[in-house]
Scaffold this active site. Structure first.
Site, PDB file in Angstrom:
ATOM      1  N   ASP A   1     112.427 124.674  87.763  1.00 20.07           N
ATOM      2  CA  ASP A   1     111.656 125.865  87.994  1.00 20.07           C
ATOM      3  C   ASP A   1     112.323 126.582  89.149  1.00 20.07           C
ATOM      4  OD1 ASP A   1     109.448 127.639  88.314  1.00 20.07           O
ATOM      5  OD2 ASP A   1     108.928 126.411  90.041  1.00 20.07           O
TER       6      ASP A   1
ATOM      7  N   LYS B   1     107.494 126.785  79.098  1.00 19.06           N
ATOM      8  CA  LYS B   1     108.432 125.864  79.742  1.00 19.06           C
ATOM      9  C   LYS B   1     108.403 124.528  79.029  1.00 19.06           C
ATOM     10  CE  LYS B   1     107.660 127.723  84.370  1.00 19.06           C
ATOM     11  NZ  LYS B   1     107.379 127.374  85.764  1.00 19.06           N
TER      12      LYS B   1
ATOM     13  N   ASN C   1     102.174 125.276  87.896  1.00 20.70           N
ATOM     14  CA  ASN C   1     102.629 125.817  86.621  1.00 20.70           C
ATOM     15  C   ASN C   1     103.801 125.033  86.038  1.00 20.70           C
ATOM     16  OD1 ASN C   1     104.336 126.568  88.619  1.00 20.70           O
ATOM     17  ND2 ASN C   1     104.774 128.599  87.801  1.00 20.70           N
TER      18      ASN C   1
ATOM     19  N   ASP D   1     107.751 122.421  91.402  1.00 23.26           N
ATOM     20  CA  ASP D   1     106.930 122.161  92.572  1.00 23.26           C
ATOM     21  C   ASP D   1     105.515 122.681  92.424  1.00 23.26           C
ATOM     22  OD1 ASP D   1     107.429 124.847  92.685  1.00 23.26           O
ATOM     23  OD2 ASP D   1     107.341 124.889  94.869  1.00 23.26           O
TER      24      ASP D   1
END
Lengths: 339, 1093
Positions: free
Chosen positions: B400, B785, B809, B806
Site C-alpha cells: 500500500d 486490493k 483499508n 499499515d
C-alpha cells in the site's frame, strides 16, 4: 524517565545469540584440503586393507559338511530322522600343521534362528534363576510351556528346546590307533552370559530346583545334567546352552563348539589323519538345512573374512583415484580463474 | 473484516432482524404492564478453551484430530492389540512425548488466558442499584445495570453512555486495546437523561450483538419522552478506556461474550505454508513406501512359508492358537505387524521438531535489533510462527502506498484552485508564502476563490483541536505529544494540536492554517475559523456526512453567520468528478492527474450552496435515515448521494507523503516479477503502459470496447513481442525491457466486472501484470486490493504473495495474501493486528525477506528433507533384514534404539541446525538479491531434491545393511573366536547409522557455532554413553536383557570397528565429492573457486 524505561524494556537484547551473530566456524571443504585428505585416507585404507587381507589369508579354515545328503557320506546312514543314537564318522587329513589354537565350530544352514516367534520363545526370568517362573513359565514359550501333563517345562520355549545336540569326538589316527584330541569347552560363550546374565536358582543340589518340572521334549537329559564332568557347567550356565541361546543373525551361521588348546595340540593340529566321530542327533533335512563342522584359527580380526580386506582395498583405491580425478579437474579449471 | 465485506458484497449479510429490549436499571416502563425481565448472558468473559475438568479429554481430542497424531495412535493401538514385533512402548513413548509437550504448551497458554479472564471477571465495578451504589464483581453485571466508570478505568461491558461528569455531555475514550487507535474519541450522552438516573425508566431497543465495532443501531425510548435513535457515538465498548472524564454512568447493553470485543475475538483463519504442503506430499510418498514394504514382506512371508519345511520347522512349532487361526486373518495381522515394524519411517518427531523450530525460530525475528525503531520504541512483531519460511518464497509483493512506502507524515504541497496551481514556496517574503505558478492572475476574483477554498479546507473535516495546556483537565496529559513545550512562549496557533483519524486531514487543516485560515475548534456545534484578517468566523455545523472507503469522500453542511447553508465536500477525484460540472473538471483534472503520478495524495474540494428548501429536504432525509433500525447504512448512503450532487469544484489539493527511508532500495531488491502497488518505482527506461479512465475515454467510444482494444495492444507489447534486448547489464535484472503498468480503480472494476468476457480480460490483465516490473494500481477500494492479490495468488503456478500495509483499508489485502505484513505506522493498529508479521518500517522488509526469510526457508527445507532421509535409512535395513529372518517381523534394532533414535540420538543436531544455520551470512544475503532467487519456487522441497535425498537414504540404508551382512558371513568377529548374534548385528548397523546421519548433518552445517559443536558431538557422545549404560547393567523390572554387553563386546572387536569406519566413510563419500565438486553457492573471501564438471 518513562521513556528510558520503555526503551530498556522494548529494545531487543543485543547479544550475539539473539542477533544470530554467535562466533562461528565456517568450514570450507576446498580442494586444497580434500585432495591431500583423500590421498591420506586412501593410503591409510589401503594399508589397513593389505593388513586385513594378509591376515585373513593366513587364517586356515577347514569346513566339512556332514549332513549326509550324499550317499557316499558316512553320515548318510544317520540322515533318517527315525534313527536314534546314530553315530557316523568324518575323516580328513592334514598335510601341514593346522596352527593353533584351533577353534571348532558347528554350522547350520537355512536355519532361521532369527525368526521372531522363535527368538521370543523363552522366559528370561526363568533363565535368570527365578523359581516362580519354574512353576509358571511365560506364555511366549508356548507350545513349549507345559508338557501334555501340564508340567512346566524348564527351560521353556522353542529356542531352548531346539538346542543343538550333536556331539563330536576328534581322534588323530596315529599309526592306526585313535588318539583323542582333547576339547576345551570353556570360554566359548560370552563371559557376561556365563557369569551374570544367566543364573541358576541358588538351590543345592541344583537338581532340587527342577522338582516338578520336566525337561524340554527334544532334550535327552535335563538341564541340571548337561555336563556330567563339570558340576559348575550345568543348568542354565552351561557353555553349550549359552552359545545356542545367543541367536544367530543370519540363517547360515556357525557357533563355537570347542577349542583345542590342550596337551599335544596346544600348538595346533599336527599333520596327519583325523577322524571325527559324530553323534548324529540333530535333524535338519526336514527343512532343507545343512550341518557342517568348521576348524579354524583366529587372528586379531576374528575368523577368516575376506570381505573386510577387499572392501578396504577397494575404498582406499577409490579415494586415491578420486583425489587424482580431483587434482586433474583442479589443475584444469583452477589456474585460469586464479588472479 | 474481509468476511464482512464479502458478505455485504454477495448480499450474504445474515442480519438477525429481531432486536433486544433492555430496561434501564431493570425498571419497567409504566406502560408495559407485564414486565418479564429478559434473559441475557452474564458478563463473564471466557477466552480460555479448557477447564481443569475437561482439559485432558478436550485437549487429547483436539490433538488427535491432527492426522499425524491420529496415525500414530492407531499404530500404538495396533501394537497393543495385535501381537507385534515391537512393544507398544516404542511408538507409545514418542507419541506420549509429542502429546505431552503440546499439551503442556497449550495448557500453559490456557492458564494464562484463565488468569487474564479472572482479572477481568473479578474486577470490582460500581453499579447503581435502586439508587444506591454497590460494588460488584465485573462478571455479575447484568444487561440493564447502570454502571459507573471512573477515569482510566476500562469499561466492563458495552455501555450506552447516560451521564458524564463533563459539562458538554461528552466523554473521551481511547480504544487502543480494541483497534489500536490511541487517540481520544468523543462519545455523547443520550440526550435528556442527564438527571435523575435513579428514577430513570427507559427502554433501549437495540440490535442483537454483532461484531462490527463501528456499527450500532439503537432506539432509546424514555417512557415519557419520545423515541431517540442512538449510534456508535453513544456506545462505549468493553475494553476501551475512559480518559479525561472523571466519571460516567452507562447502561449495560451487551455483556460477557456478547460484547463487541468478545465477538471480535475470534481466531483468524489459518494460513498454511507451502512447506507444510510439501511435507504432506512427502508424507504420502513415504506412506506408500511403508504400505508397499509391508505388502512385499507379507507376500514374501507366505510365499516363503509355502516352501516345504518352512511353514513350520520342527524347531519353531506353532502354538495351537496359531494353527487354528484363519489364514486371511493371519495375513492381515501380519500386514499390520509389518506396518508397525516399519512405521518409524514416518517421522513422528518431525512434527514436534518443526513446531519447535518455528516457535523458537520466530524469536530471532522479534529479537532482531535491526528491526527496532527508535521512534516508536518497538521492534518487529511475530503474530504467527507458521509462515517463517514462507518469507523466503515471496514472488509478488503488494504494498500500500500511504504509510507503507511513505512515512505517513503528510505535508501540504500545493493546491489548485479553479484551474490555477498554487505552490507552497519556502520564502516567507512572498505574500502568505503562497503564489501562483501558472496561469493568468486576476487577483480580485482569484482572491475570493482562494478564500472559499481555504474555508472549505477549514470546515470540511472531522479534526478536533486539542485544547492547550491552560485547562486543568489536561495538565500532564501528553498522550499524543503534539503539544508544544510548556513554559515556552509559542504562538498560540503553533501550540495547537490537531487530532484526527487520518493524517492528511491534519495536513490539510495545517495547510490552510499556513495560508491564514485557522481552525479554532468546535464550540457547541459551532465551528470557529480565524480568517486572514484575524477575525473569527463561526459556522454552525449542521451535518457531517462521514467519510467511508466506499464513497471515498466526506461532506459537511454548515450554516454561516449570515444564514447561508453550504455543503463542502472533499474526496478522491474519482468520486468527486462525476458530481460536479464537466468544464470544471477539465480545468483541474490535469493538475490532479499530474500530481497523482508524481506521487502526491490528491483530494478534490467541491462546494454547493443549499437553499433552505433543499436543506430542509436533506435534513429530513438524514434524520429519517439515522433513525432507521434496519439498513441504516444503506439508507444513509442513499441520502448522502442525493445531497452530494450538482456541486461546483473549487479546487484540488496535493499532499506529499514522504517516502520512508530506504523505501526505494527495499523495493528494488524485489525480483523482476514483483507487482508493486506503489509509486515512484518506474525507472528510466521503463516503458509505461497506462490503462486508466482517461486513456479509455480517448476515442469517445464505449469503454468496454476501448478496454478490450487497449488490453490486447498492451498484451501484445508486453507479453507476446520478444522484448528488445537492451544493454543494461545490472547484476540481476534481466536484460529485457522493463514495463510499467498503470491501472486505476475504475478501470480495474471494469476489468473484473465486464460480464461476458470477464475471465478473458482478467487473464489478459494478469499476463500483462506478470510481464511488467511494476504495476501501479491507483485509487483503489480495499476490496479491489484484495481482488488483485487474490487474482495473482490463484494464477498459474500459484505464486507466493505478500501484502504489506499499515491501515485499516489494507486489512483485506493483508488477510488475502499468503503473508500479510503490517507496518506499525500512524494509521492505528488494525493492520498490525491482522497481519502475520509486523515491522516498524518498510525498509525492514528487506532484511525480513532476504535475510530471515531465506534462512528460515533453507533451514526448514533442510530439516524436512533430513527428517525423511534419516528415517528412510533407519528403516531400510530393518526391511532388508526381513529377507534374512524368514519375514517374521524380527526387529533389527533393539526397542530402546527404535524408540530413542528420533527422540534423542538424532533430534538435537537437526534442531540446532534448523535454528542456527546460516549457509550464507546475513550481510551477503542482503546485499545479493539474486541469492533470493536460488530458493524461489520452493526450490529445496521440490521433487528432484526430494528424490536426491531419498536416493541418498536408500544408498546408505543398503550400504549399512549389506556391509554388515558381508561381515557377518563369518560371525566369529572377536579374537577369542566367540560369535556375534543378531543383536550385535543390529547394534553395528545402528551405530553406523547414527554416526552417518549425524556426520551428514555436520557436513551440511556451514555455520558452526559452539551450540552446533556441542549438540553434534554431544549427541554422538550421548549415543555411546547410552549404549554402554543400556547394555552395562541388568535392568531391574525388565524381562528382556537383549543388549546386555552387546555394545561393549562390539567395541572389543577390531573387525566391528573397521567395518563401522568403512561404512561411514563409504556412505558419506558421494556427499563429500558433491560438496567439493559443486560450484560453491557463494564464494568466500579466500576460497578456491571450483567449477562444475
Amino acid at each position: 524517565m518513562m521513556k528510558e524505561e520503555l526503551e530498556t524494556t522494548n529494545r531487543p537484547d543485543n547479544t550475539a545469540f539473539t542477533q544470530q551473530r554467535l562466533p562461528a566456524w565456517q568450514p570450507m571443504l576446498s580442494a586444497g584440503i580434500v585432495i591431500p585428505g583423500f590421498v591420506l585416507i586412501g593410503l591409510a585404507f589401503i594399508g589397513i586393507g593389505v593388513a586385513l587381507f594378509i591376515t585373513s589369508q593366513n587364517i586356515t579354515v577347514l569346513e566339512k559338511d556332514y549332513t549326509g545328503v550324499e550317499t557316499t557320506s558316512d553320515c548318510y546312514k544317520c540322515s533318517n530322522p527315525s534313527d536314534k543314537n546314530c553315530t557316523c564318522k568324518l575323516e580328513f587329513s592334514l598335510s601341514t600343521l593346522f596352527e593353533g589354537p584351533v577353534f571348532f565350530y558347528y554350522g547350520l544352514s537355512n536355519y532361521f534362528q532369527s525368526q521372531r516367534s522363535y527368538g521370543a520363545s523363552k522366559d528370561e526370568y526363568q533363565l535368570s534363576g527365578d523359581l516362580d517362573y519354574f512353576k509358571t513359565p511365560i506364555s511366549a514359550c508356548s507350545p513349549y510351556q507345559y508338557d501334555a501333563n501340564q508340567n512346566p517345562i524348564v527351560p521353556c520355549g522353542s529356542l531352548a528346546n531346539s538346542m543343538f545336540n550333536d556331539t563330536f569326538k576328534l581322534y588323530q589316527i596315529v599309526n592306526g590307533t585313535k588318539k583323542l584330541v582333547p576339547f576345551d569347552g570353556k570360554g566359548i560363550a560370552w563371559w557376561t552370559d556365563y557369569n551374570i546374565k544367566y543364573r541358576n536358582p541358588s538351590v543345592t543340589p541344583l537338581k532340587n530346583a527342577f522338582n516338578g518340572t520336566v525337561k524340554p521334549s527334544f532334550w535327552s537329559k535335563p538341564a541340571y545334567e548337561l555336563d556330567t564332568s563339570d558340576p559348575s557347567n550345568n543348568g542354565f550356565v552351561n557353555q553349550d546352552f549359552l552359545v545356542w541361546m545367543r541367536r544367530a543373525a543370519l540363517p547360515d551361521f556357525r557357533k563355537l563348539y570347542r577349542r583345542i588348546t590342550e596337551g599335544d595340540y596346544a600348538r595346533g593340529l599336527p599333520a596327519g589323519n583325523y577322524s571325527l566321530e559324530i553323534a548324529y542327533n540333530y535333524p535338519v533335512l526336514s527343512f532343507g538345512g545343512r550341518k557342517k563342522v568348521v576348524f579354524s584359527n583366529v587372528s586379531w580380526m576374528g575368523g577368516k573374512n575376506q570381505f573386510l580386506g577387499i572392501a578396504y582395498l577397494v575404498v582406499g583405491s577409490l579415494c586415491v583415484v578420486m583425489s587424482m580425478v580431483m587434482l586433474i579437474v583442479y589443475a584444469k579449471f583452477k589456474f585460469p580463474e586464479d588472479d | 473484516m474481509l468476511r464482512r465485506r464479502l458478505n455485504r458484497l454477495f448480499g450474504r449479510d445474515e442480519r438477525r432482524v429481531d432486536s433486544r429490549t433492555i430496561y434501564v436499571g431493570h425498571r419497567p416502563c409504566p406502560a408495559t404492564d407485564t414486565f418479564i425481565p429478559p434473559k441475557f448472558c452474564d458478563n463473564r468473559i471466557v477466552s480460555s478453551k479448557y477447564t481443569v475438568w475437561n482439559f485432558l479429554p478436550k485437549n487429547l481430542f483436539e490433538q488427535f484430530r491432527r492426522i499425524a497424531n491420529f496415525y500414530f495412535l492407531i499404530i500404538f493401538l495396533v501394537q497393543v492389540i495385535v501381537d507385534t514385533p515391537t512393544s507398544p512402548v516404542t511408538s507409545g513413548l514418542p507419541l506420549f512425548f509429542v502429546i505431552t509437550v503440546t499439551a503442556i504448551k497449550q495448557g500453559y497458554e490456557d492458564w494464562l488466558r484463565h488468569k487474564a479472564d479472572n482479572e477481568v471477571n473479578k474486577y470490582l465495578v460500581t453499579v447503581l442499584e435502586d439508587g444506591r451504589r454497590a460494588r460488584k464483581e465485573s462478571e455479575k453485571i447484568k444487561v440493564g445495570d447502570v454502571v459507573e466508570v471512573v477515569e482510566d478505568e476500562t469499561f466492563p461491558c458495552d455501555l450506552i453512555l447516560l451521564q458524564s461528569s463533563r459539562e458538554d455531555e461528552t466523554c473521551f475514550v481511547t480504544t487502543a486495546s480494541l483497534d489500536g487507535e490511541s487517540n481520544h474519541k468523543t462519545h455523547y450522552t443520550v440526550p435528556d437523561t442527564e438527571k435523575g438516573l435513579e428514577s430513570l425508566s427507559a427502554t433501549v431497543e437495540c440490535e442483537q450483538p454483532q461484531p462490527d465495532l463501528y456499527k450500532f443501531v439503537t432506539f432509546f425510548s424514555l417512557c415519557v419522552v419520545s423515541l431517540r435513535s442512538l449510534g456508535p457515538e453513544n456506545l462505549l465498548l468493553k475494553g476501551a478506556t475512559l480518559k479525561n472524564t472523571q466519571k460516567i454512568y452507562g447502561v449495560a447493553v451487551y455483556s460477557g461474550m456478547e460484547t463487541k470485543m468478545a465477538l471480535n475475538y475470534q481466531g483468524k483463519s489459518q494460513k498454511r505454508s507451502v512447506v507444510e504442503k510439501s511435507i504432506n506430499a512427502f508424507l504420502l510418498v513415504y506412506l506408500c513406501i511403508l504400505v508397499s514394504k509391508a505388502l512385499v514382506c507379507t507376500t514374501l512371508k507366505y510365499v516363503w512359508q509355502s516352501q516345504p519345511g518352512q511353514e513350520e520347522p520342527w524347531y519353531n512349532q506353532k502354538t495351537q492358537k496359531e494353527k487354528d487361526a484363519n489364514l486371511y486373518l493371519n495375513m492381515f495381522t501380519d500386514f499390520l505387524s509389518f506396518m508397525v515394524l516399519f512405521n518409524f519411517i514416518i517421522p513422528v518427531s518431525m512434527y514436534v521438531t518443526v513446531e519447535m523450530q518455528k516457535f523458537l525460530g520466530s524469536f530471532f525475528i522479534s529479537w532482531d535489533k535491526d528491526f527496532f525503531d527508535p521512534e516508536i520504541q518497538e521492534g518487529a512483531l511475530v503474530n504467527t510462527s507458521d509462515l517463517n519460511e514462507e518469507l523466503g518464497q515471496v514472488e509478488y509483493v503488494f504494498t500500500d502506498k500511504t504509510g507503507t512506502l511513505t512515512q505517513n507524515s503528510m505535508e501540504f504541497i500545493e493546491c489548485c484552485i479553479d484551474g490555477f496551481q498554487y505552490k507552497n514556496r519556502d520564502s516567507s517574503t512572498e505574500l502568505d508564502g503562497f503564489c501562483v505558478t501558472d496561469g493568468p492572475v486576476s487577483m480580485l476574483q482569484q482572491k475570493e476563490e482562494e478564500e472559499l477554498f481555504l474555508r472549505a479546507l477549514c470546515l470540511c473535516h472531522t479534526v478536533q483541536v486539542k485544547e492547550s495546556t491552560g485547562q486543568e483537565d489536561w495538565v500532564g496529559d501528553q498522550v499524543d505529544g503534539v503539544l508544544g513545550l510548556d513554559g515556552e512562549m509559542v504562538h498560540p496557533a503553533e501550540l495547537r494540536g490537531f487530532i484526527a483519524s487520518s493524517p492528511d486531514e491534519v495536513a490539510l487543516v495545517k495547510g490552510a492554517m499556513k495560508y491564514g485560515f485557522t481552525f479554532l475548534g468546535m464550540e457547541s456545534k459551532n465551528m470557529r475559523v480565524m480568517n486572514r484578517d484575524k477575525d473569527v468566523e463561526t459556522y454552525e455545523l449542521l451535518h457531517v456526512l462521514n467519510f467511508d472507503p466506499v464513497r471515498r469522500r466526506m461532506s459537511v453542511i454548515v450554516r454561516s453567520k449570515c444564514g447561508d447553508i453550504m455543503l463542502f465536500c472533499k474526496g478522491a477525484d474519482s468520486s468527486i468528478f462525476p458530481r460536479v460540472r464537466q468544464e470544471e473538471v477539465d480545468r483541474i483534472s490535469m493538475h490532479v492527474e499530474r500530481n497523482a503520478t508524481v506521487g502526491y495524495r490528491t483530494l478534490c474540494v467541491a462546494y454547493k450552496l443549499l437553499s433552505s428548501e433543499e436543506y430542509a429536504q436533506a435534513d429530513a432525509g438524514l434524520r429519517e435515515a439515522r433513525l432507521a433500525l434496519d439498513d441504516r447504512e444503506e439508507k444513509l448512503m442513499a441520502v448522502y448521494n442525493q445531497v452530494e450532487t450538482g456541486m461546483s469544484l473549487i479546487g484540488a489539493t496535493a499532499v506529499e507523503d514522504r517516502l520512508q527511508e530506504e523505501a526505494a532500495e527495499t523495493m528494488e531488491m524485489e525480483t523482476a516479477k514483483s507487482t508493486c502497488y506503489a509509486c515512484r518505482l518506474f525507472q528510466r527506461g521503463t516503458e509505461l503502459l497506462e490503462l486508466t479512465v482517461r486513456t479509455l475515454e480517448d476515442g469517445g467510444r464505449r469503454r468496454e470496447e476501448r478496454l478490450h482494444e487497449v488490453l490486447l495492444d498492451y498484451h501484445k507489447r508486453a507479453v507476446q513481442d520478444p522484448p528488445p534486448v537492451k544493454t543494461r547489464v545490472t547484476s540481476w535484472t534481466s536484460a529485457k525491457q522493463d514495463y510499467g503498468f498503470i491501472i486505476d480503480g475504475a478501470t480495474l472494476s471494469l476489468v473484473f466486472n465486464s460480464s461476458p468476457d470477464s475471465s478473458h480480460y482478467k487473464s489478459l490483465f494478469l499476463q500483462i501484470c506478470q510481464n511488467c516490473t511494476t504495476v501501479l494500481c491507483c485509487r483503489m477500494a480495499p476490496l479491489q486490493k484484495a481482488q488483485i492479490v487474490n487474482m495473482v495468488k490463484n494464477s498459474k503456478g500459484s505464486p507466493i504473495t505478500l501484502s504489506i500495509g499499515d491501515g485499516a483499508n489494507d486489512v483485506s489485502m493483508i488477510l488475502e495474501a499468503h503473508i500479510g505484513i503490517g507496518i506499525k505506522g500512524k494509521e492505528g493498529r488494525q493492520a498490525v493486528r491482522n497481519s502475520d508479521y509486523a515491522i516498524p518500517k518498510l525498509k525492514h522488509l528487506k532484511k525480513l525477506l532476504l535475510g530471515h526469510g531465506h534462512l528460515y526457508y533453507v533451514r526448514i527445507a533442510h530439516l524436512v528433507q533430513y527428517f525423511f532421509y534419516k528415517n528412510l535409512c533407519f528403516i531400510l535395513p530393518q526391511f532388508l533384514y526381513q529377507f534374512f529372518c524368514g519375514s517374521s517381523q524380527q526387529p533389527l534394532y533393539d526397542a530402546a534404539y527404535l524408540t530413542m533414535y528420533n527422540i534423542c540420538f538424532t533430534s538435537m543436531p537437526i534442531l540446532a541446525y534448523s535454528l542456527l544455520e546460516q549457509h550464507i551470512c546475513m550481510e551477503v544475503l542482503m546485499s545479493n538479491a539474486t541469492l533470493y532467487r536460488d530458493v524461489a519456487k520452493n526450490a529445496m522441497l521440490r521433487w528432484s531434491p526430494f528424490l536426491y535425498w531419498t536416493l541418498l537414504g536408500v544408498y546408505q540404508g543398503l550400504l549399512f545393511f549389506f556391509g554388515v551382512r558381508f561381515l557377518f558371513s563369518n560371525p566369529a568377529l572377536q579374537d577369542n573366536g566367540q560369535v556375534f548374534g543378531n543383536w550385535s548385528y543390529g547394534t553395528i548397523v545402528f551405530t553406523v547409522l547414527v554416526f552417518t546421519v549425524t556426520l551428514k548433518l555436520a557436513m551440511d552445517t556451514r555455520h558452526w557455532t559452539w551450540i552446533n559443536h556441542f549438540v553434534i558431538w554431544g549427541s554422538l557422545a550421548f549415543y555411546m554413553f547410552f549404549s554402554f549404560f543400556w547394555g552395562g547393567i541388568i535392568w531391574p523390572f525388565l524381562r528382556q536383557q537383549r543388549l546386555y554387553f552387546v555394545f561393549a563386546n562390539m567395541l572389543r572387536s577390531v573387525s566391528a570397528w573397521l567395518v563401522i569406519i568403512l561404512l561411514i566413510l563409504l556412505s558419506l563419500l558421494p556427499e563429500i565429492l558433491l560438496l567439493v565438486l559443486r560450484k560453491p553457492r557463494w564464494p568466500h573471501s579466500r576460497q578456491v573457486r571450483y567449477t562444475h564438471i
